[in-house]
Motif scaffolding. Structure first.
Motif, PDB file in Angstrom:
ATOM      1  N   SER A 249       0.807  -1.210   0.000  1.00 50.25           N
ATOM      2  CA  SER A 249       0.000   0.000   0.000  1.00 50.25           C
ATOM      3  C   SER A 249       0.846   1.269   0.000  1.00 50.25           C
ATOM      4  O   SER A 249       0.319   2.365   0.118  1.00 50.25           O
ATOM      5  N   ALA A 250       2.171   1.113  -0.138  1.00 54.70           N
ATOM      6  CA  ALA A 250       3.050   2.291  -0.106  1.00 54.70           C
ATOM      7  C   ALA A 250       2.680   3.274  -1.214  1.00 54.70           C
ATOM      8  O   ALA A 250       2.654   4.486  -1.004  1.00 54.70           O
ATOM      9  N   ASP A 251       2.349   2.732  -2.381  1.00 52.89           N
ATOM     10  CA  ASP A 251       2.026   3.612  -3.514  1.00 52.89           C
ATOM     11  C   ASP A 251       0.706   4.339  -3.307  1.00 52.89           C
ATOM     12  O   ASP A 251       0.586   5.536  -3.596  1.00 52.89           O
ATOM     13  N   SER A 252      -0.293   3.593  -2.786  1.00 52.45           N
ATOM     14  CA  SER A 252      -1.579   4.261  -2.566  1.00 52.45           C
ATOM     15  C   SER A 252      -1.451   5.280  -1.433  1.00 52.45           C
ATOM     16  O   SER A 252      -2.060   6.362  -1.488  1.00 52.45           O
ATOM     17  N   ALA A 253      -0.636   4.950  -0.445  1.00 52.33           N
ATOM     18  CA  ALA A 253      -0.401   5.913   0.638  1.00 52.33           C
ATOM     19  C   ALA A 253       0.204   7.190   0.070  1.00 52.33           C
ATOM     20  O   ALA A 253      -0.162   8.300   0.455  1.00 52.33           O
ATOM     21  N   GLN A 254       1.129   6.996  -0.872  1.00 53.34           N
ATOM     22  CA  GLN A 254       1.789   8.157  -1.473  1.00 53.34           C
ATOM     23  C   GLN A 254       0.770   9.073  -2.164  1.00 53.34           C
ATOM     24  O   GLN A 254       0.801  10.289  -1.999  1.00 53.34           O
ATOM     25  N   SER A 255      -0.156   8.432  -2.921  1.00 57.11           N
ATOM     26  CA  SER A 255      -1.116   9.278  -3.627  1.00 57.11           C
ATOM     27  C   SER A 255      -2.094   9.941  -2.655  1.00 57.11           C
ATOM     28  O   SER A 255      -2.512  11.095  -2.869  1.00 57.11           O
ATOM     29  N   GLU A 256      -2.426   9.234  -1.566  1.00 58.22           N
ATOM     30  CA  GLU A 256      -3.311   9.829  -0.564  1.00 58.22           C
ATOM     31  C   GLU A 256      -2.656  11.020   0.113  1.00 58.22           C
ATOM     32  O   GLU A 256      -3.251  12.100   0.251  1.00 58.22           O
ATOM     33  N   VAL A 257      -1.399  10.838   0.473  1.00 63.85           N
ATOM     34  CA  VAL A 257      -0.664  11.931   1.126  1.00 63.85           C
ATOM     35  C   VAL A 257      -0.554  13.123   0.179  1.00 63.85           C
ATOM     36  O   VAL A 257      -0.747  14.276   0.567  1.00 63.85           O
ATOM     37  N   THR A 258      -0.276  12.802  -1.084  1.00 62.22           N
ATOM     38  CA  THR A 258      -0.176  13.870  -2.084  1.00 62.22           C
ATOM     39  C   THR A 258      -1.489  14.648  -2.169  1.00 62.22           C
ATOM     40  O   THR A 258      -1.493  15.887  -2.204  1.00 62.22           O
ATOM     41  N   ALA A 259      -2.589  13.887  -2.200  1.00 63.79           N
ATOM     42  CA  ALA A 259      -3.902  14.538  -2.322  1.00 63.79           C
ATOM     43  C   ALA A 259      -4.160  15.466  -1.135  1.00 63.79           C
ATOM     44  O   ALA A 259      -4.572  16.632  -1.300  1.00 63.79           O
ATOM     45  N   VAL A 260      -3.878  14.954   0.062  1.00 58.51           N
ATOM     46  CA  VAL A 260      -4.121  15.747   1.277  1.00 58.51           C
ATOM     47  C   VAL A 260      -3.287  17.027   1.264  1.00 58.51           C
ATOM     48  O   VAL A 260      -3.794  18.131   1.502  1.00 58.51           O
ATOM     49  N   LEU A 261      -2.006  16.856   0.940  1.00 56.20           N
ATOM     50  CA  LEU A 261      -1.120  18.024   0.985  1.00 56.20           C
ATOM     51  C   LEU A 261      -1.421  19.011  -0.132  1.00 56.20           C
ATOM     52  O   LEU A 261      -1.355  20.226   0.060  1.00 56.20           O
ATOM     53  N   ASP A 262      -1.762  18.472  -1.321  1.00 56.53           N
ATOM     54  CA  ASP A 262      -2.138  19.350  -2.433  1.00 56.53           C
ATOM     55  C   ASP A 262      -3.284  20.268  -2.003  1.00 56.53           C
ATOM     56  O   ASP A 262      -3.264  21.474  -2.242  1.00 56.53           O
ATOM     57  N   GLN A 263      -4.242  19.617  -1.351  1.00 58.41           N
ATOM     58  CA  GLN A 263      -5.420  20.387  -0.929  1.00 58.41           C
ATOM     59  C   GLN A 263      -5.033  21.430   0.107  1.00 58.41           C
ATOM     60  O   GLN A 263      -5.396  22.600   0.006  1.00 58.41           O
ATOM     61  N   ARG A 264      -4.267  21.024   1.085  1.00 55.62           N
ATOM     62  CA  ARG A 264      -3.902  21.938   2.179  1.00 55.62           C
ATOM     63  C   ARG A 264      -2.993  23.065   1.704  1.00 55.62           C
ATOM     64  O   ARG A 264      -3.033  24.157   2.206  1.00 55.62           O
ATOM     65  N   HIS A 265      -2.148  22.781   0.747  1.00 57.51           N
ATOM     66  CA  HIS A 265      -1.207  23.798   0.274  1.00 57.51           C
ATOM     67  C   HIS A 265      -1.744  24.549  -0.936  1.00 57.51           C
ATOM     68  O   HIS A 265      -1.027  25.333  -1.529  1.00 57.51           O
ATOM     69  N   GLY A 266      -2.985  24.225  -1.309  1.00 54.92           N
ATOM     70  CA  GLY A 266      -3.611  24.930  -2.426  1.00 54.92           C
ATOM     71  C   GLY A 266      -2.905  24.713  -3.745  1.00 54.92           C
ATOM     72  O   GLY A 266      -2.709  25.627  -4.529  1.00 54.92           O
ATOM     73  N   ILE A 267      -2.506  23.522  -3.958  1.00 50.42           N
ATOM     74  CA  ILE A 267      -1.811  23.236  -5.218  1.00 50.42           C
ATOM     75  C   ILE A 267      -2.786  22.582  -6.173  1.00 50.42           C
ATOM     76  O   ILE A 267      -3.429  21.574  -5.851  1.00 50.42           O
TER      77      ILE A 267
END
Lengths: 418, 243
Positions: A249-267
């Motif tokens: 699940s490392a890859d799916s975790a990566q995309s989840e983390v990316t999604a969360v941070l993208d949203q929080r950082h307004g990217i």
């Protein structure tokens, strides 16, 4: 002519010129031994690098602030320090504790098992009763860090969530720090001061050994708020260690983390992210690929020496055929068929290379028991089979030209040869 | 039964154009079974060339050559090797034993190439060595044997395959008189036993043992003289016996 007889003739031919046979065998020996040894060294270093990476913890992602290729500070690999957000891109936002908490939200990132925010203090000096030591890595984090980074305790205990909440000044130190500060004294329960602030040693980490240029045991780990209070300040995080639920699940975790941070950082879409995620699995793949290239390179160099050894066989067999032209003539006169002559010289050449190959394997087997240039060689069985097979092939291939020449000699001319 | 050798109008030319050498200029020779022929001639008379052709080491430029009824000119290299192995036994002036191999191994060699297996081969090789009086020295290597002994090993090697023809090229050329007498005595005995022998020589002493003397000059036969009948004993032995 039975095969046994052909071999007997070959042995007789080789033993007639022992020194010459020995030197030719030596050429093949060195080639084969070099192939096996160098491949073993390559494999050994590859495995040691792999195990080091695994020691860093498996299934983990490291989220770091990114300055988007914005000049000199683009790296920040070892944790850009507490004073983040000073990058050239003013709109880039550093990682915060709130980011870490958002990632830890199970509903937003189901593949994430644990999240450990990390700050790293630069140039912290620990002292204990006059002894002082400059700690290589002073880490402030959460208890989950130990599991995510595969840091195990040899003595004492980890710190717990309660220690974090209370910002207690407790510290777990690596073996190098123990050696420098305490020598043979038991460090557990002793108080050391880091940059003047007293910390109580509660645990000693298991030795992990040095990974190349960095001493893996020269570190100290303390609760995050304690380190922020005393050393780094409450600025941005250096990095966030995210552990995925399992290896797949490392890859799916990566995309989840990316999604969360993208949203929080307004990217959004085209805008470049102000963080980057280091995936341990991807890293491992990349490293193993490059070490494989390295191994192939070593093997190729060794293969050249094997080739040179093979040319040595051709050379010596040509000399032998010329020298024994008269003998060949006699054999032909008494009715030796072409095949018998061909077989005899081919057998001689192959025997040279086979003996060289076997001795080469023996030398390599002995050689791999030693540490070579700091690397413990790991024998690759396939390389033995390959090197042996190639050496026999070399005997056949490089011996075939001289043997053919011998077989084609006309008896009348061969007999006249002095 | 076909004659052992049947040579018809054989020529051999070496080289081309300016440097052409006509070694044989039309030789016709028939050798019957059991005959003992000495081919004589000065050096350059073509006798070595003739010997190479008879021994299937070389092929004639033109003419027919049949060995034991087999037309040799049509044979491939592999078949020639078999002919040399089975039908011809060579004895050379310089012995031509293979160094670093025991007398026994040298004698076994033609049988090995003939495909004979271990025990039978050893038995026949030992018998051949016994025939030339070297039963005691089977384990010696050529460099541990005298010239005469080496030549006897070579004769044993030539005989071991029971060839149709024993072909000797100056067999006594490198030997002292005592060893020469030994070798010639062996030839006489073989001839009395019915073996067909062709000896190339330039020594009259050697030729005197033969039943028939063929003299070569400039690639042609200039004299063909019979000293004793084909089916009789060799001449010198008869004289000795008659004396």
């Amino acid at each position: 002519m039975t095969t046994l007889e052909v071999l007997r003739f070959a042995v007789r031919g080789l033993s007639a010129n022992k020194m010459r046979s020995f030197l030719t065998i030596l050429g093949i020996l060195i080639g084969v031994a070099a192939v096996i040894l160098l491949v073993a060294v390559g494999e050994g270093s590859s495995q040691s690098i792999q195990s080091r990476i695994q020691q860093l913890g498996s299934n983990t992602l490291t989220v770091m602030q990114s300055f988007n290729g914005g000049g000199g500070r683009g790296g920040g690999f070892a944790g850009g320090g507490g004073g983040g957000g000073t990058g050239p891109r003013t709109q880039a936002r550093g990682l915060t504790l709130a980011d870490a908490k958002a990632i830890a939200d199970k509903s937003a990132a189901p593949s994430v098992k644990s999240v450990s925010p990390v700050v790293t203090a630069q140039s912290s000096t620990a002292t204990y009763e006059g002894a002082s030591h400059s700690i290589g890595q002073m880490v402030g984090t959460y208890p989950s860090y130990f599991e995510a980074q595969n840091k195990q305790i040899a003595k004492g205990v980890y710190f717990y969530d309660a220690d974090v909440l209370a910002a207690r000044k407790v510290i777990v130190i690596g073996q190098t720090v123990v050696d420098d500060l305490f020598g043979t004294v038991d460090p557990i329960g002793k108080q050391i001061s880091v940059n003047g602030v007293p910390y109580t040693v509660i645990g000693v980490l298991k030795e992990s050994g040095s990974s190349g240029f960095q001493d893996g045991d020269d570190l100290a780990i303390a609760p995050l708020p304690a380190v922020q209070q005393t050393l780094t300040g409450f600025g941005n995080l250096g990095s966030i260690i995210v552990q995925a639920t399992d290896a797949t699940s490392a890859d799916s975790a990566q995309s989840e983390v990316t999604a969360v941070l993208d949203q929080r950082h307004g990217i959004t879409g085209a805008a470049a992210a102000d963080f980057r995620i280091l995936n341990q699995a991807t890293l491992q793949e990349t490293v193993s690929e490059s070490t494989q290239t390295f191994t192939v390179l070593l093997g190729a160099v060794a293969a050249i020496s094997l080739l040179v050894g093979g040319i040595g066989i051709t050379n010596i067999m040509l000399v032998t055929v010329t020298e024994r032209t008269r003998e060949i003539g006699i054999r032909k006169a008494i009715g030796a068929p072409k095949g018998a002559i061909l077989g005899q010289f081919l057998a001689e050449a192959t025997m040279l290379s086979l003996i060289g190959g076997l001795l080469g394997v023996a030398v390599a087997l002995i050689g791999t028991r030693f540490t070579i240039a700091g690397v413990t060689p790991v024998l690759v069985p396939a390389s033995i089979a390959l090197a042996l097979g190639v050496s026999v092939g070399i005997g056949l291939f490089f011996g075939s030209y001289p043997a053919n020449r011998a077989a084609k000699l006309r008896p009348i001319e061969a007999l006249r040869h002095e | 039964m076909s004659p052992v050798l049947e040579i018809q109008d054989v020529t051999k030319v070496y080289g081309e154009g300016e440097v052409v050498v006509r070694a044989l200029r039309g030789i016709s020779l028939t050798v019957e079974r059991g005959d003992y022929v000495a081919i004589m001639g000065a050096s350059g008379s073509g006798k070595s060339t003739l010997m190479n052709i008879i021994g299937c080491l070389d092929v004639p430029t033109s003419g027919r050559y049949a060995l034991d009824g087999t037309e040799v000119g049509r044979l491939s290299d592999a078949q020639l090797a078999v002919v040399r192995n089975r039908r011809i036994g060579f004895v050379f002036q310089s012995f031509n034993l293979i160094p670093r191999m025991s007398a026994l191994a040298n004698v076994e060699l033609p049988l090995a190439y003939g495909g004979l297996k271990g025990a039978e081969r050893r038995r026949r090789a030992l018998a051949a060595l016994d025939q030339v009086g070297l039963a005691e020295r089977v384990g010696h290597q050529p460099n541990e044997l005298s010239g005469g002994q080496q030549q006897r090993v070579a004769i044993a090697r030539a005989l071991v395959t029971s060839p149709t023809l024993l072909l000797a090229d100056e067999p006594t050329g490198a030997l002292d008189s005592h060893s020469s007498a030994d070798v010639l005595a062996i030839f006489d005995r073989l001839s009395r036993g019915g073996r067909t022998i062709v000896v190339i020589t330039h020594e009259n002493d050697v030729a005197a043992h033969a039943k028939r003397v063929v003299r070569l000059m400039d690639g042609r036969i200039v004299e063909d003289h019979r000293l004793a009948p084909v089916d009789g004993p060799p001449p010198l032995k008869r004289e000795v016996a008659g004396r």
